[in-house]
Design an enzyme around this catalytic site. Structure first.
Site, PDB file in Angstrom:
ATOM      1  N   CYS A  83       0.848  -1.195   0.000  1.00  0.00           N
ATOM      2  CA  CYS A  83       0.000   0.000   0.000  1.00  0.00           C
ATOM      3  C   CYS A  83       0.884   1.245   0.000  1.00  0.00           C
ATOM      4  CB  CYS A  83      -0.846   0.030   1.261  1.00  0.00           C
ATOM      5  SG  CYS A  83      -1.800  -1.453   1.500  1.00  0.00           S
TER       6      CYS A  83
ATOM      7  N   ARG B 150       4.523   0.684  -6.611  1.00  0.00           N
ATOM      8  CA  ARG B 150       4.467  -0.275  -5.508  1.00  0.00           C
ATOM      9  C   ARG B 150       3.412  -1.353  -5.742  1.00  0.00           C
ATOM     10  NH1 ARG B 150       6.590   2.219  -0.651  1.00  0.00           N
ATOM     11  NH2 ARG B 150       5.078   1.232   0.702  1.00  0.00           N
TER      12      ARG B 150
ATOM     13  N   TRP C  50      -2.999  -2.357  -1.669  1.00  0.00           N
ATOM     14  CA  TRP C  50      -2.632  -3.689  -2.189  1.00  0.00           C
ATOM     15  C   TRP C  50      -3.318  -4.649  -1.222  1.00  0.00           C
ATOM     16  CZ3 TRP C  50      -0.215  -6.690  -5.750  1.00  0.00           C
ATOM     17  CH2 TRP C  50       0.265  -7.925  -5.351  1.00  0.00           C
TER      18      TRP C  50
ATOM     19  N   ASN D 172      -1.007   1.187   6.148  1.00  0.00           N
ATOM     20  CA  ASN D 172      -0.125   0.299   5.404  1.00  0.00           C
ATOM     21  C   ASN D 172       0.399  -0.711   6.420  1.00  0.00           C
ATOM     22  OD1 ASN D 172       1.744  -0.802   3.705  1.00  0.00           O
ATOM     23  ND2 ASN D 172       2.943   1.058   3.397  1.00  0.00           N
ATOM     24  N   GLY D 173       0.273  -2.019   6.146  1.00  0.00           N
ATOM     25  CA  GLY D 173       0.748  -3.031   7.093  1.00  0.00           C
ATOM     26  C   GLY D 173      -0.326  -4.068   7.358  1.00  0.00           C
TER      27      GLY D 173
ATOM     28  N   GLU E   3      16.310 -23.481  -8.645  1.00  0.00           N
ATOM     29  CA  GLU E   3      15.937 -22.074  -8.611  1.00  0.00           C
ATOM     30  C   GLU E   3      17.147 -21.173  -8.893  1.00  0.00           C
ATOM     31  OE1 GLU E   3      13.476 -20.354  -8.860  1.00  0.00           O
ATOM     32  OE2 GLU E   3      13.752 -18.438  -7.854  1.00  0.00           O
TER      33      GLU E   3
ATOM     34  N   LYS F  64      17.375 -18.534 -12.077  1.00  0.00           N
ATOM     35  CA  LYS F  64      17.645 -17.094 -11.921  1.00  0.00           C
ATOM     36  C   LYS F  64      18.713 -16.647 -12.915  1.00  0.00           C
ATOM     37  CE  LYS F  64      14.963 -15.769 -10.089  1.00  0.00           C
ATOM     38  NZ  LYS F  64      13.892 -16.598  -9.718  1.00  0.00           N
TER      39      LYS F  64
ATOM     40  N   GLU G  87      17.305 -16.708 -16.556  1.00  0.00           N
ATOM     41  CA  GLU G  87      16.286 -15.732 -16.956  1.00  0.00           C
ATOM     42  C   GLU G  87      16.787 -14.292 -16.959  1.00  0.00           C
ATOM     43  OE1 GLU G  87      12.659 -15.737 -14.637  1.00  0.00           O
ATOM     44  OE2 GLU G  87      13.732 -16.066 -12.781  1.00  0.00           O
TER      45      GLU G  87
ATOM     46  N   HIS H 146      25.930 -39.719 -14.782  1.00  0.00           N
ATOM     47  CA  HIS H 146      25.080 -40.494 -15.689  1.00  0.00           C
ATOM     48  C   HIS H 146      24.876 -39.770 -17.013  1.00  0.00           C
ATOM     49  CE1 HIS H 146      24.340 -43.476 -12.632  1.00  0.00           C
ATOM     50  NE2 HIS H 146      24.168 -42.481 -11.758  1.00  0.00           N
TER      51      HIS H 146
ATOM     52  N   LYS I 254       5.835 -10.958 -16.306  1.00  0.00           N
ATOM     53  CA  LYS I 254       5.692 -11.208 -14.866  1.00  0.00           C
ATOM     54  C   LYS I 254       4.599 -12.233 -14.603  1.00  0.00           C
ATOM     55  CE  LYS I 254       6.549 -10.653 -10.527  1.00  0.00           C
ATOM     56  NZ  LYS I 254       7.716 -11.439 -10.075  1.00  0.00           N
TER      57      LYS I 254
HETATM   58  C1  AGP Z   1      10.505 -16.758 -11.785  1.00  0.00           C
HETATM   59  O1  AGP Z   1      11.537 -15.873 -11.642  1.00  0.00           O
HETATM   60  C2  AGP Z   1       9.703 -16.595 -12.998  1.00  0.00           C
HETATM   61  N1  AGP Z   1       9.377 -15.274 -13.267  1.00  0.00           N
HETATM   62  C3  AGP Z   1       8.615 -17.640 -13.236  1.00  0.00           C
HETATM   63  O2  AGP Z   1       9.226 -18.887 -13.274  1.00  0.00           O
HETATM   64  C4  AGP Z   1       7.419 -17.697 -12.244  1.00  0.00           C
HETATM   65  O3  AGP Z   1       7.828 -18.207 -11.020  1.00  0.00           O
HETATM   66  C5  AGP Z   1       6.309 -18.577 -12.885  1.00  0.00           C
HETATM   67  O4  AGP Z   1       5.908 -18.003 -14.097  1.00  0.00           O
HETATM   68  C6  AGP Z   1       5.122 -18.765 -11.973  1.00  0.00           C
HETATM   69  O5  AGP Z   1       4.461 -17.565 -11.723  1.00  0.00           O
HETATM   70  P1  AGP Z   1       3.396 -17.450 -10.570  1.00  0.00           P
HETATM   71  O6  AGP Z   1       4.109 -17.716  -9.287  1.00  0.00           O
HETATM   72  O7  AGP Z   1       2.868 -16.055 -10.675  1.00  0.00           O
HETATM   73  O8  AGP Z   1       2.352 -18.486 -10.837  1.00  0.00           O
END
Ligand code: AGP
Length: 613
Positions: free
Chosen positions: A2, A27, A75, A101-102, A485, A489, A492, A508, A608
């Site tokens: 928020c 934000r 938010w 906010n919080g 993960e 990172k 991507e 293997h 996103k």
């Molecule tokens: C992670 O850095 C990515 N942007 C991507 O793998 C993401 O986690 C995936 O698209 C799932 O998104 P969500 O958590 O909004 O479902």
């Protein structure tokens, strides 16, 4: 998160508030509103949706007369995005109006007390409780300041509050704890805001309020008090940044800002659910009876959220002895999974809108499985559809590459595993208490990982390896899930080819790719598997790999004998070690991306929220 803006001065307040709120749009928000004081009138206008809509409703603020006001972008946390749940919130009698906010952790208890005392509520928010609590004390004869003070004494949780009282025209009270709030010194006017960009156009002289601080201000003075109620002075700090830098809180990118927000995000996610030695998930309906009949858990998600699902297999199976199968949402639908009443489908998603994950959730429901979602966005499609939701309180995540959402999803998995173990009695009390203590201390330990000395080391490694062609991440058990993960990172945001393998699997096949100078990141945080992982490290070293080891202090001496360089993270229970090991990997990917000149916050080809299948 928020956003709050407050203004008192000689100008019409509403256009200033709308302008300030617009600067806080980065934000993330789902509704917005303002309250303008004009004499003894407090006029609230608020609506779900974009700020442009609020501007339309108020003719850019011009239709709201008055030179004092508070504004808010919301938010959603408690209650879905809606007109009613938008801020500001007025108390029952309309004497007090609040923006917040919080998260108020004990809002339910307070609400019951206030309802018993005749206060009526019109929203699902925790904030409406604050407005009514201040009014409750005000009704008892306390003045505005004392009523606010008494109210915040009763509140548990985090808050930045801007408060107006009908009987105190031209006065705003602001108070904060664990949520940011700044005060802006103007010429014949004053401001509050949750972040600098909101008021940068009007003043560059600000004071950061500390936890417990309160400020009471009008157009001609501002009185500051500390948490004990004693008067304090605040010296203005002159801001020299530009607006763009200010939006990122001084960080170069949102991703870096979000990496550094992780201790707070994890704390916000954990602390309301950990009370007096027990895990309290009173927002979900999974009973001990249901859990005792549970035969299988599917953890279904995409991308990083799926990798949290992979972690959940190790954690839940270890603590609850219930089989967990992580499945990619895009595969789940076509795999004809065996589902029924005794199957729990755990759906994990930051956005709550990912198309494949949503489709998997629909399928699970159609087939009669019980569904539990771990979601960051309140009111999102997945949150609405799942039988139960546990929200991550990460706040909005702006960078495409997830960091704080991943960390809070993992924290929720830890909570859920402990909750299930508590219901099923699968963990002895001594071990439970130790796990509980370790979980509680995670935010501080993440802070330690983010210490400048660790970051500088990672920056150095990034500068050494950023030109490598391939990077391999290896580890065993939970560490192998963290590798997934860490590797994603790097792919991507740094566009660097990278693979994650369970360390024992290398020989293997993939080991044929190792050649002179290939970088291998070896995660070895599990004492019991340390020697095994080191054997795999020796295999790659023998083929010319350069190895960066990530481990805990108790293995430090030994790891130095095998790897080329080391990153140390604090020690915690093996099951929670991934919550710490992921942080240096996020930083490593970030600095490598920076050195390769990549657009860190908006990597190519990625969105996103992936709302197509
Ligand atoms: C992670 O850095 C990515 N942007 C991507 O793998 C993401 O986690 C995936 O698209 C799932 O998104 P969500 O958590 O909004 O479902």
């Amino acid at each position: 998160m928020c956003g709050i803006v407050g203004y008192v001065g000689k100008e019409q307040a509403a256009p200033i508030l709308l302008d300030g709120l617009q600067k806080l749009e980065y934000r993330g928000y789902d509704s917005a509103g303002v309250c303008i004081g004009n004499g003894n009138q407090l006029q609230v206008v608020k609506a779900k949706g974009r700020l442009a809509h609020l501007a339309e409703l108020t003719d850019g603020g011009k239709s709201l007369h008055g030179t004092v006001g508070i504004g808010h972008t919301r938010w959603a946390t408690h209650g879905a995005p809606s007109d009613e749940n938008s801020h500001p919130h007025a108390a029952d009698q309309g004497k007090i109006v609040v923006v917040h906010n919080g998260i108020i952790e004990n809002y339910q208890k307070l609400k019951e007390m206030l309802q018993a005392n005749g206060k009526r509520f019109h929203s699902e928010t925790d904030t409406e409780v604050v407005a009514n609590l201040v009014e409750y004390f005000y009704d008892q004869g306390f003045d505005f300041k004392m009523s606010v003070r008494k109210a915040v004494e009763r509140i548990e949780g985090s808050y930045a509050l801007g408060i107006l009282c009908r009987d105190y025209p031209g006065t705003i009270i602001a108070v904060k704890k664990d949520s940011p709030l700044i005060f802006g010194f103007g010429d014949g006017c004053s401001y509050i805001a949750s972040d600098v960009p909101a008021i940068l156009k009007y003043t560059r002289d600000v004071a950061y309020l500390n936890d417990g601080d309160m400020v009471i201000f009008t157009d001609h003075d501002a009185l500051f008090f500390d948490g004990a109620g004693d008067p304090i002075t605040k010296t203005p700090e002159h801001i020299t940044w530009d607006t763009e830098a200010a939006e990122k809180g001084g960080y170069e990118h949102f991703m870096l800002k979000e990496i550094h927000e992780q201790p707070k995000a994890i704390r916000d996610t954990l602390s309301p659910r950990m009370k007096d030695g027990t895990i309290v998930l009173d927002d979900i309906t999974l009973t001990a009876d249901y859990l005792k009949k549970l035969r299988r858990v599917y953890a279904v998600a995409c991308g990083s959220a799926y990798y949290v699902g992979v972690q959940s297999k190790y954690i839940i199976e270890k603590l609850c002895q219930v089989p967990v199968e992580p499945v990619l949402a895009s595969e789940f639908r076509y795999a004809d999974p065996v589902l029924g009443e005794d199957t729990l489908v755990l759906i994990i998603s930051q956005s709550g809108e990912t198309a494949d994950t949503l489709a998997a959730l629909r399928l699970a429901k159609e087939k009669g499985a019980r569904t539990l979602a771990i979601v960051n966005v309140v009111g999102s499609s997945i949150a609405k559809l799942a039988d139960d939701v546990i929200y991550t309180w990460a706040g909005p995540e702006i960078a495409v590459a997830t960091t704080k959402a991943y960390s809070t999803q993992l924290a929720v998995v830890d909570l859920l595993a402990l909750y299930m173990a508590q219901c099923l009695g699968t963990v002895e009390s001594e071990r439970f208490n130790s796990l509980y203590g370790e979980l509680q201390s995670l935010p501080e330990k993440v802070e330690q990982v983010l210490d400048t000395s660790v970051i500088e080391k990672i920056q150095y490694y990034a500068s050494r390896y950023f030109n490598n062609r391939d990077v391999f991440y290896i580890g065993r058990n939970l560490d192998s899930a963290t590798c997934l993960e860490g590797s994603l990172k790097l792919k991507e945001i740094a566009y660097l080819h990278s693979e994650a393998y369970a360390a024992g699997e290398l020989k293997h096949g993939p080991i044929s790719l190792i050649e002179d100078g290939t970088l291998v990141v070896a995660i070895a945080t599990n004492r019991a598997l340390f020697d095994k992982t080191m054997s795999n490290v020796k295999e790659v070293k023998a083929r010319g790999a350069e190895v960066l080891g990530l481990t805990v202090p108790s293995c430090e001496e030994e790891i130095h004998k095998t790897v080329d360089s080391v990153v140390l993270i604090p020690e915690t229970d093996t099951l929670f070690q991934p919550n710490l090991s992921i942080v240096p990997l996020q930083c490593f990917a970030y600095y490598v991306a920076l050195m390769r000149g990549c657009d860190v916050d908006k990597p190519r080809n990625l969105a996103k929220s992936v709302t197509v299948e």
